[in-house]
Write an enzyme that holds these catalytic residues in place. Sequence first.
Site: not given
Ligand code: VG1
Ligand code: CO
Length: 542
Positions: A112-113, A125, A276, A278, A280-281, A375
């Site tokens: 992801s990010h 995942k 982001d 992937d 989804d954000r 998302k």
């Molecule tokens: C973070 C965010 C959460 C989100 C998760 C995955 O998790 O707070 O809201 O669902 O990332 O998003 P954490 O446990 O680090 O707070 V992504 O776009 O990284 O798949």
């Molecule tokens: Co993401």
Amino acid sequence: MIQTIPSQPFEGQKPGTSGLRKKVRVFQQAGYTENFVQSVFDAVERPAGTTLVLGGDGRYYNRTAIQQAIRIAAANGYGKVIVGRGGILSTPAASHVIRKYGASGGLILSASHNPGGPEEDFGIKYNIANGGPAPEAITEAIYARTQTIDCWMTVETPDVDLDNDGETEVAGMMVQVIDPVADYAELMENLFDFPAIRAAVEGGFAMAFDAMSAVTGPYATEILEGRLGFAAGTVRNGTPLEDFGGHHPDPNLVHAKELYDTMMSPDAPDFGAASDGDGDRNLIIGRGRFITPSDSLAMLAANAHLAPGYAAGLKGIARSMPTSAAADRVAAAQGIACYETPTGWKFFGTLLDAGMATICGEESAGTGSDHVREKDGLWAVLLWLNILAVRKVSVDDLAREHWAQFGRNYYARHDYEAIETERADALMAALIAALPDLPGRAFGSLTVAEADSFSYTDPVDGSVSENQGIRVLFEGGSRVVFRLSGTGTQGATLRVYLERYEPGDGAIDRETPDMLAEIIIAAESIAGIAQHTGRTAPDVVT
Ligand code: VG1
Ligand code: CO
């Protein structure tokens, strides 16, 4: 033809908030990725000959892991693997492809990010047949399998050509390379009023989209520039790079600062957005006006009926616990339920499947709906565009009107990154121990009304998830939440979520840091952040 390779368990293959995330170097250990993929295939439900969807955000190691996963899938009796061209599928697109083609699940390769590159992060995942992230019962089963695994299966075959659409046979299994964008773009066109957006663009409406050198580039270029007529160059950093150009592909005010500066400048376009690693954000910034993700969820929910896909109204709204209560007020006004779930998209799946919620969101810039089970960054951008095109107002005016009607939830999140794990654990343990004594205590003008450790019982399947964050609720609706991140790869990250509510006829036009100052001081007194971590300021404020 099928080879069985003896193996031994690796420690720590426990999926977190969103899959297994580790340094690339960890995944590169002989047998590490293979063990995890085999454990997934051993643990999940998958009828013989079924289809697996495979794709990732294009980060370093994506192609290697995809070739490995194809071979392991062939050896494990999958009938077909559908893979995005170039190994690319955004997370929401993968969710859609799983649903559209009736796959039993999919592997999404992404951290992801988190930053990418040989020294940075990688992730895997698993999503189930509904297109959504595997629920906890399944991730637990996968983790349990990783602890006992003694072999993985593969086939000996050359690498599959991922760069041309078409079908290849791999040891009796079909591998189909598809256009990663086409199905997704069609879905978006069915949900939103593209002609209305196109008309606005023709009338001079302009935007800037920062794809952050991540997976959304091709999707945004096709949809925004190709189908909606935004000027060439609207999509910035539109080519996915293995290391995201050395940046964190995290669409927040720190990592998307250039976009923020553009949007705050006098010659800003009407609308700015980013997504982001992937896809989804999302980040939403109007000219001169940043919209917090929690507010974005509420504003989208309040106006979603303006988009054809949501014309019938919403069945319900769901938000993660740390997300502000702004959406709750919209739900109340619409006479629909608002569900409060633990952090992570996997907790929305049952509500979406049961038709209890239509729109969901998280404070971390994740918003989505029942169109997929993830998302969806571009979806949020397109819904905003649809709403603005129909209402013909600026983002700033829309926000002000919303606050005047519903009140404003001032909100910020403070992250303390890469803390020593023992120190972070000690801080949380002390907080939990202090919970019974908090109610009634005063911090400046704030008095604690309630304090607890958030526990969630899924209203659909009854599953219980405990220890999902510490909530301290003050009289009058202000709040601070503490939790440890479940996506980091280095030490612990403490997230402190701060929120203050002001009614619509109150102070709705102030600066967020001023409005939160007292809660920030209270959070420090309650948790002893400096004393436990040695940190006197957060690393990231979003
Ligand atoms: C973070 C965010 C959460 C989100 C998760 C995955 O998790 O707070 O809201 O669902 O990332 O998003 P954490 O446990 O680090 O707070 V992504 O776009 O990284 O798949
Ligand atoms: Co993401």
